[in-house]
Each structure stands twice: as C-alpha cells, then as structure tokens.
Design an enzyme around this catalytic site. Structure first.
Site, PDB file in Angstrom:
ATOM      1  N   ASP A   1       0.812  -1.231   0.000  1.00  0.00           N
ATOM      2  CA  ASP A   1       0.000   0.000   0.000  1.00  0.00           C
ATOM      3  C   ASP A   1       0.842   1.276   0.000  1.00  0.00           C
ATOM      4  O   ASP A   1       0.437   2.306   0.547  1.00  0.00           O
ATOM      5  CB  ASP A   1      -0.968   0.029   1.203  1.00  0.00           C
ATOM      6  CG  ASP A   1      -1.885  -1.172   1.208  1.00  0.00           C
ATOM      7  OD1 ASP A   1      -2.231  -1.655   0.114  1.00  0.00           O
ATOM      8  OD2 ASP A   1      -2.243  -1.640   2.310  1.00  0.00           O
TER       9      ASP A   1
ATOM     10  N   LYS B   1       1.838   2.096  -5.061  1.00  0.00           N
ATOM     11  CA  LYS B   1       2.419   1.525  -6.300  1.00  0.00           C
ATOM     12  C   LYS B   1       1.513   1.786  -7.495  1.00  0.00           C
ATOM     13  O   LYS B   1       1.960   2.170  -8.568  1.00  0.00           O
ATOM     14  CB  LYS B   1       2.626   0.003  -6.135  1.00  0.00           C
ATOM     15  CG  LYS B   1       3.586  -0.368  -5.032  1.00  0.00           C
ATOM     16  CD  LYS B   1       3.691  -1.862  -4.836  1.00  0.00           C
ATOM     17  CE  LYS B   1       2.433  -2.505  -4.272  1.00  0.00           C
ATOM     18  NZ  LYS B   1       2.106  -2.120  -2.893  1.00  0.00           N
TER      19      LYS B   1
ATOM     20  N   GLY C   1      -4.520  -4.354  -3.825  1.00  0.00           N
ATOM     21  CA  GLY C   1      -5.540  -3.339  -4.112  1.00  0.00           C
ATOM     22  C   GLY C   1      -4.779  -2.088  -4.485  1.00  0.00           C
ATOM     23  O   GLY C   1      -4.141  -1.480  -3.641  1.00  0.00           O
ATOM     24  N   HIS C   2      -4.801  -1.747  -5.757  1.00  0.00           N
ATOM     25  CA  HIS C   2      -4.019  -0.615  -6.250  1.00  0.00           C
ATOM     26  C   HIS C   2      -4.969   0.496  -6.698  1.00  0.00           C
ATOM     27  O   HIS C   2      -5.811   0.283  -7.572  1.00  0.00           O
ATOM     28  CB  HIS C   2      -3.107  -1.068  -7.408  1.00  0.00           C
ATOM     29  CG  HIS C   2      -2.068  -2.060  -6.968  1.00  0.00           C
ATOM     30  ND1 HIS C   2      -1.158  -2.630  -7.827  1.00  0.00           N
ATOM     31  CD2 HIS C   2      -1.790  -2.580  -5.746  1.00  0.00           C
ATOM     32  CE1 HIS C   2      -0.370  -3.441  -7.142  1.00  0.00           C
ATOM     33  NE2 HIS C   2      -0.741  -3.438  -5.889  1.00  0.00           N
TER      34      HIS C   2
ATOM     35  N   GLN D   1       2.036  -6.147  -3.116  1.00  0.00           N
ATOM     36  CA  GLN D   1       2.494  -6.255  -1.724  1.00  0.00           C
ATOM     37  C   GLN D   1       3.779  -5.425  -1.557  1.00  0.00           C
ATOM     38  O   GLN D   1       3.909  -4.409  -2.214  1.00  0.00           O
ATOM     39  CB  GLN D   1       2.697  -7.723  -1.298  1.00  0.00           C
ATOM     40  CG  GLN D   1       1.403  -8.509  -1.181  1.00  0.00           C
ATOM     41  CD  GLN D   1       0.818  -8.934  -2.522  1.00  0.00           C
ATOM     42  OE1 GLN D   1       1.488  -9.580  -3.302  1.00  0.00           O
ATOM     43  NE2 GLN D   1      -0.424  -8.587  -2.785  1.00  0.00           N
TER      44      GLN D   1
HETATM   45  P1  GDP Z   1      -0.763   0.282  -3.554  1.00  0.00           P
HETATM   46  O1  GDP Z   1      -1.371  -0.977  -3.066  1.00  0.00           O
HETATM   47  O2  GDP Z   1       0.704   0.364  -3.292  1.00  0.00           O
HETATM   48  O3  GDP Z   1      -1.098   0.597  -4.981  1.00  0.00           O
HETATM   49  O4  GDP Z   1      -1.406   1.449  -2.671  1.00  0.00           O
HETATM   50  P2  GDP Z   1      -2.984   1.600  -2.282  1.00  0.00           P
HETATM   51  O5  GDP Z   1      -3.719   2.075  -3.476  1.00  0.00           O
HETATM   52  O6  GDP Z   1      -3.468   0.397  -1.592  1.00  0.00           O
HETATM   53  O7  GDP Z   1      -2.893   2.717  -1.163  1.00  0.00           O
HETATM   54  C1  GDP Z   1      -2.336   3.970  -1.402  1.00  0.00           C
HETATM   55  C2  GDP Z   1      -3.411   5.048  -1.101  1.00  0.00           C
HETATM   56  O8  GDP Z   1      -2.790   6.311  -1.050  1.00  0.00           O
HETATM   57  C3  GDP Z   1      -4.466   5.148  -2.185  1.00  0.00           C
HETATM   58  O9  GDP Z   1      -5.666   5.529  -1.586  1.00  0.00           O
HETATM   59  C4  GDP Z   1      -3.935   6.255  -3.094  1.00  0.00           C
HETATM   60  O10 GDP Z   1      -4.967   6.923  -3.794  1.00  0.00           O
HETATM   61  C5  GDP Z   1      -3.296   7.161  -2.080  1.00  0.00           C
HETATM   62  N1  GDP Z   1      -2.104   7.897  -2.546  1.00  0.00           N
HETATM   63  C6  GDP Z   1      -1.084   7.467  -3.337  1.00  0.00           C
HETATM   64  N2  GDP Z   1      -0.136   8.419  -3.438  1.00  0.00           N
HETATM   65  C7  GDP Z   1      -0.557   9.474  -2.698  1.00  0.00           C
HETATM   66  C8  GDP Z   1       0.008  10.746  -2.355  1.00  0.00           C
HETATM   67  O11 GDP Z   1       1.113  11.109  -2.743  1.00  0.00           O
HETATM   68  N3  GDP Z   1      -0.741  11.543  -1.533  1.00  0.00           N
HETATM   69  C9  GDP Z   1      -1.955  11.185  -1.048  1.00  0.00           C
HETATM   70  N4  GDP Z   1      -2.595  12.022  -0.252  1.00  0.00           N
HETATM   71  N5  GDP Z   1      -2.506   9.987  -1.336  1.00  0.00           N
HETATM   72  C10 GDP Z   1      -1.809   9.147  -2.134  1.00  0.00           C
HETATM   73  P1  IMO Z   2      -0.890  -4.211  -2.237  1.00  0.00           P
HETATM   74  O1  IMO Z   2      -0.412  -4.762  -3.552  1.00  0.00           O
HETATM   75  C1  IMO Z   2      -1.030  -4.573   2.117  1.00  0.00           C
HETATM   76  C2  IMO Z   2      -1.061  -8.630   3.769  1.00  0.00           C
HETATM   77  C3  IMO Z   2      -2.319  -9.067   4.482  1.00  0.00           C
HETATM   78  C4  IMO Z   2      -1.721 -10.030   5.497  1.00  0.00           C
HETATM   79  C5  IMO Z   2      -0.595 -10.687   4.724  1.00  0.00           C
HETATM   80  C6  IMO Z   2      -0.945 -12.039   4.115  1.00  0.00           C
HETATM   81  O2  IMO Z   2      -2.185  -3.492  -2.294  1.00  0.00           O
HETATM   82  O3  IMO Z   2       0.205  -3.435  -1.575  1.00  0.00           O
HETATM   83  P2  IMO Z   2      -2.428 -12.767   2.020  1.00  0.00           P
HETATM   84  O4  IMO Z   2      -3.880 -12.553   1.744  1.00  0.00           O
HETATM   85  O5  IMO Z   2      -1.520 -12.194   0.978  1.00  0.00           O
HETATM   86  O6  IMO Z   2      -2.087 -14.194   2.339  1.00  0.00           O
HETATM   87  O7  IMO Z   2      -2.171 -11.947   3.391  1.00  0.00           O
HETATM   88  O8  IMO Z   2      -0.246  -9.781   3.685  1.00  0.00           O
HETATM   89  N1  IMO Z   2      -1.268  -8.140   2.383  1.00  0.00           N
HETATM   90  C7  IMO Z   2      -1.216  -6.848   2.031  1.00  0.00           C
HETATM   91  N2  IMO Z   2      -1.064  -5.736   2.782  1.00  0.00           N
HETATM   92  N3  IMO Z   2      -1.117  -4.468   0.765  1.00  0.00           N
HETATM   93  C8  IMO Z   2      -1.242  -5.583  -0.006  1.00  0.00           C
HETATM   94  O9  IMO Z   2      -1.197  -5.534  -1.345  1.00  0.00           O
HETATM   95  C9  IMO Z   2      -1.339  -6.837   0.627  1.00  0.00           C
HETATM   96  N4  IMO Z   2      -1.484  -8.107   0.177  1.00  0.00           N
HETATM   97  C10 IMO Z   2      -1.421  -8.883   1.260  1.00  0.00           C
HETATM   98  O10 IMO Z   2      -2.970  -7.977   5.097  1.00  0.00           O
HETATM   99  O11 IMO Z   2      -1.142  -9.305   6.565  1.00  0.00           O
HETATM  100 MG    MG Z   3      -2.908  -1.652  -1.819  1.00  0.00          MG
END
Ligand code: GDP
Ligand code: IMO
Ligand code: MG
Length: 431
Positions: A13, A16, A40-41, A225
C-alpha cells in the site's frame, strides 16, 4: 528500451498503483509478476477513482498493453469482473490490451475457504490474510497439483485436476474446520464458463514480453504487496505467499536478470501495515491516529484500518539491499504537512544493543525498539506543487536526509493521489 521494476519498499500500500499508472504513460507494456487479488491498487485519474486487484495499473493509459504473468495467482471470477468494470468505464476498447498467462495458477473456491478457515483457526496468532485464497493456491502450485489458466480451456484436464484435489480439500474443510464441503460439479461448471469468457485473453505472455524487449520498447513491471511481506525476506510468518522483491520479476514474468535496467523502490513518507506481525515504528498513540485519519489509511482490498507509524531507516535500507533499488519514490509527502516535528527511526535497540541492521529472526524483530531522530516539519499544503524546488525547505531536507541515509536517490515525490500530483526529478525510462 528500458525495463523498469517498481516494487513496494514497506508492507504494501505504498502507492504503487498510483505511480505505475503515471509511469505507464512512457511504457508500452505493464506486467504483473506475483501476488493476486490480495493486491488493491488505487488510481485517481481526472478525479475518478479506480481500484485494481488483478489487471495491471497501466490499463488507464490508452496505449499500454497489460500482462498478467505466470507468477500471478488468478481468481478468474475477479478477473472477469474487473475486465467488465474497465470495459464499462471505457478504458478497455481494445481487448488485446490485456493478456493473462496460460501458466498462471487459478484460485478455486476451496482456496478461499481454506484461507479463511485456517486464519480463523490461528486465533491470537492470525496472520490477518486478505482471505482471497492466495496462500492455499500457491501451496498447490508448489505441491504440483494446481490448476492453471490454460486448464480452464481444456475441460477434461480441468475435471481430472478438480477430482484429484477435491477429496483432500473437502476433508480438511469439513473434518478439521467444520466448514461445509465444496461441490465439485458446481466448481467445474463455473470454471468452464469463466474459461469461455477469458479464452480471448489467455496467451503466452512470455513471448509478448520477449518481443517487446527485442523491439526496444519500454517495459514496466508492477509489484504487488511489498518487501516485508515477501515470503523469504519479509517478517515471516506474517507475510504473503509469494516473493515480492524485484528479483521475483525474472521468474514471475519470465525475463532474464540481464534485461532489467532499473529498480524503483516505492515508500510512503511514513509507514503503514495491514494485518498482524511486527512493526517497530508503529505509533499506537495520537501520532499514528493522526496519520491514519489524514492519510485515509483503510485497505483498498478489505477496507481494514491500516496500522500507522513513522518512517524506518533500518527497514528501508534492508529493502534497498534485497531489491537493489536504483531510485526511490517517496509518496504521500503531502500527508505530513502540519506536523511540527517528524520522527524517523535511524536505528533500533534490540535487548539494549544499538543496531542499524535488520535482524535475522522474528523474535529479535518483535523486541526491536526504534531510536528516533526528530526532523523539523512544515505547514504548507504540497498538493498543488509540481516542481521539486517549490517544496518547503524542511520537506526537501526530509527527502534529502532519507536519500543520504538509504544511499539511493529520491527521484520521484508524490504529493497527492492524482496522476498529475507527481514530481519526477529524473526520467526513469531515459537511457
Ligand atoms: P498500492 O497498493 O501500493 O497501490 O497502494 P494503495 O492504493 O493500496 O494505497 C495507497 C493510497 O494512497 C491510495 O488511496 C492512493 O490513492 C493514495 N495515494 C497514493 N499516493 C498518494 C500521495 O502522494 N498523496 C496522497 N494524499 N494519497 C496518495
Ligand atoms: P498491495 O499490492 C497490504 C497482507 C495481508 C496479510 C498478509 C498475508 O495493495 O500493496 P495474504 O492474503 O496475501 O495471504 O495476506 O499480507 N497483504 C497486504 N497488505 N497491501 C497488499 O497488497 C497486501 N497483500 C497482502 O494484510 O497481513
Ligand atoms: Mg494496496
């Protein structure tokens, strides 16, 4: 031609998806190589939010092709649903822009049930998985009894594979966990129907990738991840079931290490983690609460509240080592605006001993206490800034200190969730 790998430097999270979407403007191919719909991206383009779990984050750039490589585990139901969503939004007019490897392993209903049942049974020691069947699917792959995407197009092979697995899976579900059994006929019929829908997308992605590299195209590999959720290099057993480090690209997409040019490590300006496991710089007090509220730290897959804390140099340096970062991206810098002081862990104390090295065992990690250095904060809103030089002095000082401590250049800074809220200090695809 430049092949760039973008991976998470923390516990996932890191943002990416946001950066891959922005970088994909310059890439002909975007490739997922591990993980599944545990990811979840989040992408925000022109104010519209899209959350992707399986489809690579290049999909919203009209000229990129998007591959799901053999190292990914695919829940075909989720893939069909996600393809429908992007088609409905108008982002997928040309279906040839998405391809999934026939070798990618398939998540079947019993993987999901076993994932949930087993994590529930762990009680206090629960990993807090996403419950998407990721671990059980990778187990079957390694045990050489998995089902692959190409099998969905060959009903006889599929039926035999399901029959072989069903007895054991249903035994564990019913006898060990007291869960209802899975109906093999229903699973078979659903998978055949999903196979028909996905047939146009199933391909030998390795050949598409090879051709793109030979033709001198820019290729972007999208990690899911993060480093400390990696099965070998993370905080085992509180990890996911795949390798998430940059090296996993080679096996998971089918590309030689000599073809990889650059590795972008993506970190937040602070740290979050979802699920169980050690997190030395976690702030369970008002600081962490403030970060969670301001940063809107809720999981994009499960909606769970993310644990929040401060940036950690011991962890980030370890991530730089195991991934070979050539650049760092620091995301969500905008969230830190308004803090007088920003703590950053420079080292850890384990059993009274100061260390800058990530320890070998989980037990040592669980006892690690961060030793903080306090950096001065800033008050300005960064979200409208587009040049590095516009950033307040203390924000630049923060980034430059990180760069010095990790010894990797901070080439990208993100100051908002939108595609355009990104400051590039360097063209990552330029030779
Ligand atoms: P990922 O799994 O690495 O793709 O990240 P996620 O989408 O799960 O979580 C990142 C969260 O931060 C999302 O809600 C994005 O919209 C938000 N986000 C990403 N970059 C920025 C930033 O520079 N500033 C702010 N405020 N939000 C951001
Ligand atoms: P993105 O790509 C954050 C965490 C779960 C749990 C552990 C194992 O959005 O960054 P799993 O279901 O993979 O066997 O769970 O890994 N986890 C993540 N945490 N971002 C993710 O993906 C994750 N994918 C798995 O919360 O702790
Ligand atoms: Mg994510």
């Amino acid at each position: 031609m430049t092949a760039l790998v973008a991976v998470g430097a923390q516990w996932g999270d890191e943002g990416k998806g946001k950066l891959v979407d922005s970088l994909a403007l310059s890439a002909e191919l975007v490739v997922r190589f591990q993980g599944g719909n545990n990811a979840g991206h989040t992408l925000i383009v022109d104010g519209v939010k899209t959350v992707l779990h399986l489809v690579p984050s290049g999909i919203l750039q009209p000229n990129t092709r998007n591959l799901i490589g053999p190292g990914v585990v695919v829940d075909p139901r989720v893939l069909v649903h996600e393809l429908e969503e992007v088609r409905a939004s108008g982002a997928l007019k040309d279906p040839s822009r998405v391809r999934v490897s026939g070798r990618a392993h398939v998540i079947v209903d019993w993987h999901v049930s076993l994932d949930k049942a087993r994590d529930e049974a762990r009680a206090e020691a629960a990993i807090g998985t996403t419950g998407r069947g990721i671990g059980p699917c990778y187990e079957d792959k390694v045990a050489r009894r998995g089902i692959r995407m190409a099998d969905l197009l060959a009903p006889e092979t599929l039926r035999a594979a399901l029959e072989r697995s069903a007895k054991e899976k249903n035994f564990e579900l019913t006898q060990v966990h007291g869960w209802p059994p899975i109906d093999v006929d229903a699973v078979f019929e659903e998978l055949v129907a999903l196979g028909k829908q996905l047939e146009p997308y199933v391909d030998h992605t390795g050949h598409i990738l090879d051709r793109a590299l030979r033709d001198g195209k820019n290729v972007l590999f999208e990690g899911a991840q993060g480093t400390f959720l990696d099965i070998d290099h993370g905080t085992y057993p509180f990890v996911t079931s795949s390798n998430c480090v940059a090296g996993a690209v080679c096996a998971g997409a089918g590309v030689g290490p000599t073809n990889i040019d650059r590795v972008l490590g993506i970190t937040k300006a602070y740290t979050t983690r979802v699920g169980g496991g050690p997190f030395p710089t976690e702030d369970e007090g008002p600081g962490g609460k403030w970060l969670g509220e301001k940063g809107q730290e809720f999981g994009a897959t499960t909606g769970r509240r993310r644990r929040c804390g401060w940036l950690d140099m011991v962890a980030l340096r370890e991530a730089a080592i195991v991934n070979g970062f050539t650049s760092l991206a620091v995301n969500k810098l905008d969230i830190l605006s308004g803090l007088d002081e920003i703590p950053v862990a420079r080292a850890w104390k384990i059993d009274g001993k100061l260390t800058e090295d990530f320890p070998m065992t989980l037990e040592e990690l669980a006892r690690a206490e961060p030793v903080y250095e306090i950096m001065p904060g800033w008050t300005e809103d960064l979200t409208g800034m587009r040049q590095y030089e516009e950033l307040p002095d203390n924000a630049r000082r923060y980034l430059e200190q990180i760069q010095a401590w990790v010894d990797v250049p901070v080439d990208v800074v993100s100051i908002g969730p939108g595609r355009d809220q990104t400051i590039y200090r360097k063209d990552l695809f330029a030779k």
